[in-house]
Scaffold this active site. Sequence first.
Site, PDB file in Angstrom:
ATOM      1  N   HIS A 243      74.244  52.181 -14.229  1.00 45.83           N
ATOM      2  CA  HIS A 243      73.401  50.989 -14.362  1.00 45.83           C
ATOM      3  C   HIS A 243      73.558  50.357 -15.743  1.00 45.83           C
ATOM      4  CE1 HIS A 243      70.223  52.844 -16.889  1.00 45.83           C
ATOM      5  NE2 HIS A 243      70.314  53.926 -16.111  1.00 45.83           N
ATOM      6  N   CYS A 260      71.831  59.314 -16.243  1.00 46.51           N
ATOM      7  CA  CYS A 260      72.666  58.265 -15.651  1.00 46.51           C
ATOM      8  C   CYS A 260      73.833  57.905 -16.568  1.00 46.51           C
ATOM      9  CB  CYS A 260      71.829  57.022 -15.377  1.00 46.51           C
ATOM     10  SG  CYS A 260      70.550  57.258 -14.122  1.00 46.51           S
TER      11      CYS A 260
END
Length: 415
Positions: A243, A260
């Site tokens: 992301h 992430c």
Amino acid sequence: MYNHGMSRLRKYCCIAFVSAALLPWNATAVNHEALTARLFMQSKNTNAVERMLVQTLQSIKEGHLQQALDYVDQLLAISPNFALAHLIHGDLLSAKARILHGFGDAHVADVSRIQDFKEEAEIRIRNYFDRNRGLTQPNLLVELSEKQSHVLFVDTARSRVYVYEKGNDNELKYMADYYVTIGKNGIGKKDQGDKRTPIGVYFASRKLNRPLPDLYGDAAYPLNYPNEIDSYERKTGSGIWIHGTPRDTYSRPPRASDGCVVLSNPDMQALQGILQAGNTPVVIGVDFQWVTPESARQQDRAKADLKQAIERWRKDWMAQNTEAYLSHYTPDFFYSDGDLSKWASYKRQIQASKPKVNINLSDVSMFTYPNAKRNMVVVDFEQEYISAALRNVMKKRQYWVQENGEWKILYEGSA
């Protein structure tokens, strides 16, 4: 005061960056915009950001303070929310008025934040010069399927994602690379909430369309963590995504996410053309062995051997030669419902009558599982099973490992 301050600034810059075993400052810059323009029309500022960062720090080292200010001003014009550039800009301005004693001396309020900036600068610059070495391909067994056009390699030791396109004869063609942030506590995710980034072969699904907090930036693409190996090893957690960053932030420190893989929003926009297709392979490893394309061809022999093993497995299954078929599985084989013993019992039962079947495989892909304890490759394919009573087409996934020089199946299930 001005000259003494500039001397101190040059000294702090050398301590902060050159001590990290960077290549010489006069190394030739690599301009690969021409290589990426066709695919990444939205990423024109990405290479310019790191080039100007290097030019700024090189000018400081050479004592050209005004030139350094000019470069960092250009950098901020391109990326006004680049915090690292603001810190260097503040140091440069402060050097005109007072002596600086270290990197970020004009911003001493948050020492840990200054260390984050130093680490980001070091790793960005190290990668910038590493491009000159000509080692542009990971030494992994990789083959993209007919439906896959690109693969992403995340080298966590370099805080970098490398983008490759499928070229002629299924060879990998380097396209671009981008700075990334990984988990606050590093790599090797095992438990829910451990803030670590997993190591392995994953596949990115399509962009999440639901509204997301600003933390995730312009886009988010979930990875299939935990994968089959993760689940077997009882690793927990979920929500590992690729992301972007908050809109007021250009980039985050090398270790700052909850696990992430995080890119700047411009870089996420550059990757959307690839990721929007879904099922994009993402190989996450630590300290890949980077080699020339010519050296990478040494993997061709292993790839050929694995393809032959897959073909023997298919033929033994189609011939309903149960014992020969089962010989392709490791003693520690597992699947969704159990182990090899249960699998063998089931197969012996259904193959006892020697039914006539036809089995075809297509759309095959292969990816070395990075940093595994033994040589392991994830193999995906489309399987067509035809018998007198049934025709079934499914996506299949297998994990093949080498045992005593032979390829064996560790896991098998739907993909």
